[in-house]
Design a protein around this motif. Structure first.
Motif, short mmCIF file in Angstrom:
data_model
loop_
_atom_site.label_atom_id
_atom_site.label_comp_id
_atom_site.label_asym_id
_atom_site.label_seq_id
_atom_site.Cartn_x
_atom_site.Cartn_y
_atom_site.Cartn_z
N SER A 302 0.84 -1.19 0.00
CA SER A 302 0.00 0.00 0.00
C SER A 302 0.88 1.25 0.00
O SER A 302 2.08 1.18 0.26
CB SER A 302 -0.93 0.00 1.21
OG SER A 302 -0.18 0.05 2.42
N ARG A 313 -3.83 6.41 -9.58
CA ARG A 313 -3.34 5.13 -9.08
C ARG A 313 -1.84 4.95 -9.31
O ARG A 313 -1.05 5.73 -8.81
CB ARG A 313 -4.18 4.00 -9.70
CG ARG A 313 -5.66 4.06 -9.30
CD ARG A 313 -6.45 2.89 -9.84
NE ARG A 313 -7.80 2.85 -9.29
CZ ARG A 313 -8.91 3.28 -9.95
NH1 ARG A 313 -8.81 3.75 -11.17
NH2 ARG A 313 -10.10 3.22 -9.35
N ARG A 348 -1.52 -5.17 -4.62
CA ARG A 348 -2.39 -4.54 -3.61
C ARG A 348 -3.46 -3.69 -4.28
O ARG A 348 -4.61 -3.68 -3.86
CB ARG A 348 -1.53 -3.67 -2.68
CG ARG A 348 -2.31 -3.02 -1.54
CD ARG A 348 -2.83 -4.06 -0.57
NE ARG A 348 -3.66 -3.47 0.46
CZ ARG A 348 -4.95 -3.20 0.34
NH1 ARG A 348 -5.57 -3.46 -0.80
NH2 ARG A 348 -5.63 -2.68 1.35
N MET A 349 -3.07 -2.97 -5.33
CA MET A 349 -3.98 -2.05 -5.99
C MET A 349 -4.99 -2.74 -6.91
O MET A 349 -6.18 -2.42 -6.91
CB MET A 349 -3.17 -1.02 -6.80
CG MET A 349 -3.99 -0.05 -7.64
SD MET A 349 -5.00 1.08 -6.65
CE MET A 349 -3.74 2.22 -6.06
N TYR A 350 -4.54 -3.73 -7.66
CA TYR A 350 -5.39 -4.29 -8.70
C TYR A 350 -5.97 -5.67 -8.38
O TYR A 350 -6.94 -6.07 -9.02
CB TYR A 350 -4.63 -4.33 -10.03
CG TYR A 350 -4.25 -2.94 -10.50
CD1 TYR A 350 -5.22 -2.05 -10.93
CD2 TYR A 350 -2.92 -2.51 -10.46
CE1 TYR A 350 -4.87 -0.77 -11.34
CE2 TYR A 350 -2.57 -1.23 -10.87
CZ TYR A 350 -3.55 -0.36 -11.30
OH TYR A 350 -3.21 0.92 -11.70
N CYS A 353 -8.54 -4.52 -5.08
CA CYS A 353 -9.49 -3.44 -5.35
C CYS A 353 -10.08 -3.67 -6.75
O CYS A 353 -9.35 -3.95 -7.69
CB CYS A 353 -8.79 -2.08 -5.33
SG CYS A 353 -7.81 -1.74 -3.86
N ASN A 355 -10.94 -2.21 -9.72
CA ASN A 355 -10.73 -0.93 -10.39
C ASN A 355 -11.23 -0.90 -11.83
O ASN A 355 -11.02 0.10 -12.54
CB ASN A 355 -9.24 -0.57 -10.36
CG ASN A 355 -8.77 -0.27 -8.95
OD1 ASN A 355 -9.49 0.34 -8.17
ND2 ASN A 355 -7.57 -0.71 -8.62
N CYS A 367 -8.97 2.88 -4.65
CA CYS A 367 -9.08 1.43 -4.42
C CYS A 367 -10.52 1.05 -4.66
O CYS A 367 -11.35 1.06 -3.75
CB CYS A 367 -8.63 1.08 -3.00
SG CYS A 367 -8.77 -0.67 -2.59
#
Length: 428
Positions: A302, A313, A348-350, A353, A355, A367
């Motif tokens: 993160s 992002r 962590r982002m994709y 979350c 998106n 997120c």
């Protein structure tokens, strides 16, 4: 009585903390166990697996934009989501935003030679579609003719298109037919009837002219000189530039300032418009700034959502990604360490979350779908700044960035009692 009350409150707080650590009915412990399992799994991936993950994710992100442009269906199929306080003419700006920003992110990857791997097929598909799509983008008779001629926003997104051409001239500029090249030049020159804002926008106007200079066209020297002088005046020290006269604590040093200044200066250096010392100083400042970017990646991948435009992002890591692409990382930051940290951010982002919408377009948020955090200038097209975090895909698969062993990044070392380098201010 007072002491008794304090003891009771203290006891309640202790109980709450203990309960929050492991409540079976909320599956908190199970979730923590899953997270640890995911964390362990990410540590053991190889560079080859990381590259496969990056390339598939970038393809997923960029394909809807590039393929629809090739098919002349971008305006027909791209969603037009905006934030609650949006104030621009969305249909006049969002499509060029999507195309220019996506191009800048995928350009180094598309510059690699063709091969028969799965990745190679994806790369060639995107490159062929983009070259086809660019003919539509500047054809006034096309359904997907992009607006360069009105509004101020196109100054920005033409600049990302210019940056893409500068990052991959042999893959994206040279193969274009003469008519399309002529039309692109005309569209870029048409931007001169509008002025850029007195902030990072000066770089957009400057790099548009630098692109024209790079292909043998006559640039507007005033726009180049103004950008060159003011950006340097706004240097605050220790790797940070102010975005205009006033400093803002956000990711614009990475979204725009460092990467675009370096690409801008590279053209000026090649054309003997600046001294090598000027370029070298700008590069050292970017390298210093990337130390901060690498350190803000948390142990779990993160990073803090502060400042403007956080809906971009992974674009927040463009400066780190470009420094890795240029193989100019600080000596104490191994390339594989950066790969490992950025891979953790992407997972962590994709992975955690949602998106993307059901048709594969990015949605407003950080997120997941969070349109309330979108800025007043943010629409669907704006979001494709996220591709800028993927620049190291332009390094071949046998580069040490991809072949080096998975390595803990700085914050992960710091929070697991491992040795790590102390950080100090620099003076250049």
């Amino acid at each position: 009585m007072k002491n008794t009350s304090i003891k009771r409150i203290s006891g309640l707080i202790t109980l709450i903390v203990l309960l929050s650590v492991c409540l079976p009915i909320t599956n908190v412990c199970a979730q923590k166990s899953k997270n640890k399992s995911k964390e362990k799994q990410s540590i053991t991936t190889t560079g080859k697996q990381d590259r496969e993950y990056w390339s598939e994710l970038l393809y997923k992100m960029s394909y809807p934009v590039i393929h629809n442009l090739a098919e002349e269906t971008l305006k027909k199929n791209m969603p037009l989501e905006t934030g609650p306080d949006y104030y621009l003419q969305v249909k006049k700006v969002t499509y060029l935003e999507a195309v220019g920003r996506t191009m800048a992110g995928i350009a180094p990857w598309l510059a690699l030679p063709d091969d028969n791997t799965k990745e190679g097929v994806m790369r060639k598909t995107l490159r062929d579609d983009l070259l086809k799509g660019l003919t539509h983008a500047v054809d006034p008779n096309s359904a997907d003719y992009l607006n360069f001629r009105s509004e101020h926003q196109p100054i920005v997104d033409a600049a990302y298109m210019a940056q893409a051409f500068l990052r991959a001239p042999k893959a994206l500029w040279e193969p274009l037919d003469a008519v399309t090249k002529k039309r692109i030049v005309e569209e870029f020159k048409a931007l001169r009837n509008r002025s850029a804002a007195y902030n990072n926008w000066l770089l957009f106007a400057g790099i548009n002219e630098a692109f024209l200079l790079s292909i043998g066209e006559e640039p507007d020297p005033a726009r180049i000189d103004f950008a060159k002088k003011k950006i340097i005046e706004w240097y605050e020290g220790d790797g940070w530039y102010s975005d205009g006269p006033n400093f803002s604590m956000d990711y614009y040093n990475s979204y725009v300032i460092h990467p675009m200044l370096i690409d801008f200066y590279k053209v000026l250096l090649d054309k003997n418009k600046i001294k090598k010392e000027e370029y070298d100083t700008a590069l050292k400042r970017m390298v210093r700034y990337t130390e901060f970017l690498e350190r803000i990646i948390g142990p779990d991948g993160s990073y803090p959502p502060f400042g403007r435009s956080i809906t971009y992002r992974t674009g927040a890591f463009q400066a780190l990604a470009q420094t890795a692409l240029m193989e100019k990382l600080p000596e104490h930051v191994p390339p594989a360490q950066v790969r490992s940290g950025l891979t953790a951010v992407m997972h962590r982002m994709y992975d955690q979350c949602n998106n993307f919408d059901e048709k594969g377009w990015l949605v407003l948020g950080f997120c997941g779908h969070q349109p309330m955090i979108a800025d007043q200038y943010t629409s669907t097209g704006s979001l494709y700044m996220a591709t800028l975090g993927f620049l190291p895909l332009g390094l071949p698969a046998d580069n040490v960035f991809w072949t080096g062993p998975t390595t803990d990044w700085t914050s992960k070392k710091a929070w697991s009692s491992q040795p790590f380098k102390k950080d100090y201010k620099v003076e250049y």
